[in-house]
Enzyme design. Structure first.
Site, short mmCIF file in Angstrom:
data_model
loop_
_atom_site.label_atom_id
_atom_site.label_comp_id
_atom_site.label_asym_id
_atom_site.label_seq_id
_atom_site.Cartn_x
_atom_site.Cartn_y
_atom_site.Cartn_z
N GLU A 172 44.63 44.58 30.94
CA GLU A 172 43.45 43.55 31.28
C GLU A 172 42.38 43.75 30.26
O GLU A 172 41.19 43.87 30.68
CB GLU A 172 42.86 43.82 32.86
CG GLU A 172 44.25 43.99 33.88
CD GLU A 172 43.62 44.29 35.25
OE1 GLU A 172 42.43 44.32 35.63
OE2 GLU A 172 44.32 44.39 36.08
N GLU B 78 45.36 50.55 41.11
CA GLU B 78 44.20 51.26 41.65
C GLU B 78 44.30 52.02 42.75
O GLU B 78 43.31 51.91 43.63
CB GLU B 78 43.25 50.22 41.53
CG GLU B 78 43.05 49.47 40.33
CD GLU B 78 41.93 48.17 40.59
OE1 GLU B 78 41.25 48.33 41.53
OE2 GLU B 78 41.89 47.29 39.53
N HIS C 291 39.21 47.47 30.94
CA HIS C 291 37.89 46.80 31.05
C HIS C 291 36.48 47.41 30.44
O HIS C 291 36.39 48.58 31.11
CB HIS C 291 37.71 46.34 32.38
CG HIS C 291 38.47 45.41 33.10
ND1 HIS C 291 38.70 44.06 32.74
CD2 HIS C 291 39.73 45.56 34.18
CE1 HIS C 291 39.76 43.48 33.49
NE2 HIS C 291 40.12 44.50 34.58
N ASP D 69 39.29 43.61 28.18
CA ASP D 69 38.03 42.59 27.93
C ASP D 69 36.89 43.28 27.36
O ASP D 69 36.74 44.70 27.79
CB ASP D 69 37.62 41.76 29.05
CG ASP D 69 37.51 42.18 30.54
OD1 ASP D 69 37.70 41.55 31.52
OD2 ASP D 69 37.39 43.53 30.47
N ASN E 232 49.23 50.67 37.66
CA ASN E 232 48.34 49.95 36.82
C ASN E 232 46.64 50.51 37.33
O ASN E 232 46.83 50.51 38.63
CB ASN E 232 48.20 48.47 37.04
CG ASN E 232 47.26 47.70 35.99
OD1 ASN E 232 47.47 47.96 35.01
ND2 ASN E 232 46.41 47.00 36.70
O1 G3I Z 1 40.20 30.64 45.39
C1 G3I Z 1 39.10 30.76 46.24
C2 G3I Z 1 38.27 29.57 46.38
O2 G3I Z 1 39.13 28.61 47.23
C3 G3I Z 1 37.11 29.89 47.21
O3 G3I Z 1 36.11 28.80 47.27
C4 G3I Z 1 36.33 30.91 46.30
C5 G3I Z 1 34.92 31.48 46.81
O4 G3I Z 1 35.19 32.28 48.00
O5 G3I Z 1 37.06 32.07 46.11
C6 G3I Z 1 38.40 31.87 45.30
O6 G3I Z 1 38.95 33.01 45.52
C7 G3I Z 1 38.42 34.03 44.33
C8 G3I Z 1 39.79 34.25 43.21
O7 G3I Z 1 39.25 35.27 42.51
C9 G3I Z 1 39.97 33.08 42.58
O8 G3I Z 1 38.88 32.75 41.90
C10 G3I Z 1 38.14 35.20 45.28
O9 G3I Z 1 37.06 35.00 46.28
C11 G3I Z 1 37.81 36.37 44.20
O10 G3I Z 1 37.63 37.50 44.90
C12 G3I Z 1 38.94 36.69 43.19
O11 G3I Z 1 38.38 37.44 42.28
C13 G3I Z 1 39.42 38.08 41.57
C14 G3I Z 1 39.54 39.56 41.82
O12 G3I Z 1 40.37 40.39 40.99
C15 G3I Z 1 39.89 39.92 43.04
O13 G3I Z 1 41.23 39.54 43.44
C16 G3I Z 1 39.37 37.78 40.15
O14 G3I Z 1 39.26 36.33 39.69
C17 G3I Z 1 40.10 38.72 39.20
O15 G3I Z 1 39.54 38.35 37.84
C18 G3I Z 1 40.04 40.20 39.59
O16 G3I Z 1 41.21 40.78 38.73
C19 G3I Z 1 41.03 42.10 39.00
C20 G3I Z 1 42.56 42.50 38.80
O17 G3I Z 1 43.22 41.90 39.71
C21 G3I Z 1 42.80 44.24 39.07
N1 G3I Z 1 41.99 44.77 37.94
C22 G3I Z 1 40.53 44.38 38.00
C23 G3I Z 1 40.35 43.00 37.78
C24 G3I Z 1 38.83 42.53 37.89
O18 G3I Z 1 38.44 42.79 39.02
#
Ligand code: G3I
Length: 328
Positions: free
Chosen positions: A241, A134, A211, A243, A175
């Site tokens: 990705e 991105e 997405h 969905d 990507n």
């Molecule tokens: O693991 C912590 C947990 O310990 C904590 O209690 C909780 C609350 O703050 O956060 C948890 O981490 C979260 C993580 O997902 C695991 O669930 C992060 O806050 C949250 O920001 C993170 O979101 C991910 C996001 O990328 C940002 O990295 C999503 O799961 C994930 O599906 C999403 O994936 C992205 C791709 O990497 C790139 N393309 C877009 C896609 C969707 O946004």
């Protein structure tokens, strides 16, 4: 007794296609249904979060390999391919980087150290990397500030060169989202990777995140045209990705699930018909673990398997697209 219908994995294997999903380490460890479904239905995985810099590098001198290693080990145990996601992204950066007030040269040094460390650790176990994720600003067609200013545009090429030096066999991808069909953004991505190829940068493919929703998805014709023009550059194309959100849609839940199935079927068919899409991965395995409800704050059912891991109409549509196009 009637034999069970072929799984997505069987149908994809017949075609030499990778069919997969992003995987989270906790359900993989704690939910036997999740693990069994993965191994039965898919032949490729990508860690959803645990190979990103934030989770992987809580501090500069601490590497948190465990969670991603558990996903890679599962994949190896079940003869599945692993995509790595992602080496360089403005998202999921650790606080020691975002708050470090580093000069450009220092940031470049941190990124080089990170890329060489991660790709080196997974050398021979991760066949493809989302090296840069991105970087293109969909509004302007230019590079986002992380690349245009903080690291400098040349660093995008350097990221790929560092990854290639760390694992010369790995396939290296750019990507992004919103660049699946023929859009201003996909044109900007096409220009970006064309320029990289012209400079001899080791970029091997483009990841189309895909997405989408019931009413906003690329036309099959536009998707095919974009895949074909990228392939004409000699690049591979992975759907990385996929969905299909259904929360924003009219009709009863059943009608929306049927509409979702049509979208999945049309998009997968368009990819397969080009013969130039090597991998199709969804962003999540079952609706229970999708990122979307956390992102939108509203319930959704964007994936091929429902909350209980049962195949949905979308699964049948993807299976049909594979069956109708898989060489006997
Ligand atoms: O693991 C912590 C947990 O310990 C904590 O209690 C909780 C609350 O703050 O956060 C948890 O981490 C979260 C993580 O997902 C695991 O669930 C992060 O806050 C949250 O920001 C993170 O979101 C991910 C996001 O990328 C940002 O990295 C999503 O799961 C994930 O599906 C999403 O994936 C992205 C791709 O990497 C790139 N393309 C877009 C896609 C969707 O946004």
């Amino acid at each position: 007794m009637e034999s069970a219908p072929p799984t997505l994995r069987t149908l994809a294997d017949r075609r030499g296609l990778l069919i997969g999903a992003c995987v989270a380490d906790r359900p993989l460890a704690d939910d036997p249904l999740y693990a069994a479904l993965l191994a039965r239905e898919l032949n490729a995985v990508v860690p959803e979060n645990m190979m990103k810099m934030g989770p992987l590098r809580p501090s500069r001198d601490r590497w948190n390999w465990g969670p991603a290693d558990s996903i890679v080990a599962f994949a190896q145990q079940h003869r599945m391919k692993v995509r790595g996601h992602t080496l360089a992204w403005h998202g999921s950066l650790p606080a020691w980087v975002t708050g470090g007030n580093f000069a450009q040269a220092e940031l470049r040094g941190i990124l080089e150290e990170h890329i060489r460390g991660v790709v080196g650790h997974y050398r021979g176990r991760v066949f493809a990397w989302d090296v840069v994720n991105e970087a293109v600003d969909g509004e302007t067609g230019g590079l986002r500030p992380m690349w245009a200013a903080a690291l400098g545009p040349e660093c995008l090429d350097l990221a790929f060169r560092w990854a290639h030096e760390a694992d010369p066999q790995a396939q290296l991808f750019y990507n992004d989202f919103g660049g699946e069909g023929l859009t201003a953004k996909s044109a900007a991505i096409y220009r970006l990777v064309s320029g990289m190829l012209g400079r001899g940068v080791p970029v091997h493919g483009v990841g189309l995140q895909m997405h989408v929703g019931l009413h906003d998805y690329p036309s099959p014709a536009g998707l095919a045209a974009n895949i074909n023009r990228l392939a004409a550059l000699g690049l591979q194309v992975h759907v990385t990705e996929l969905d299909v959100q259904i929360q924003r849609g009219l009709g009863t839940p059943q009608e929306r699930l049927a509409a979702q199935a049509r979208v999945y079927g049309d998009l997968v068919a368009a990819c397969l018909d080009t013969g130039r899409c090597q991998a199709i991965l969804t962003w999540g395995v079952t609706d229970r673990y999708s990122w979307i409800p956390h992102h939108t704050g509203r319930p959704d059912a964007p994936l091929l398997f429902d909350e209980a891991g049962r195949p949905k109409p979308a699964y049948e549509a993807v299976a049909a697209a594979l069956r109708e196009r898989t060489p006997a």
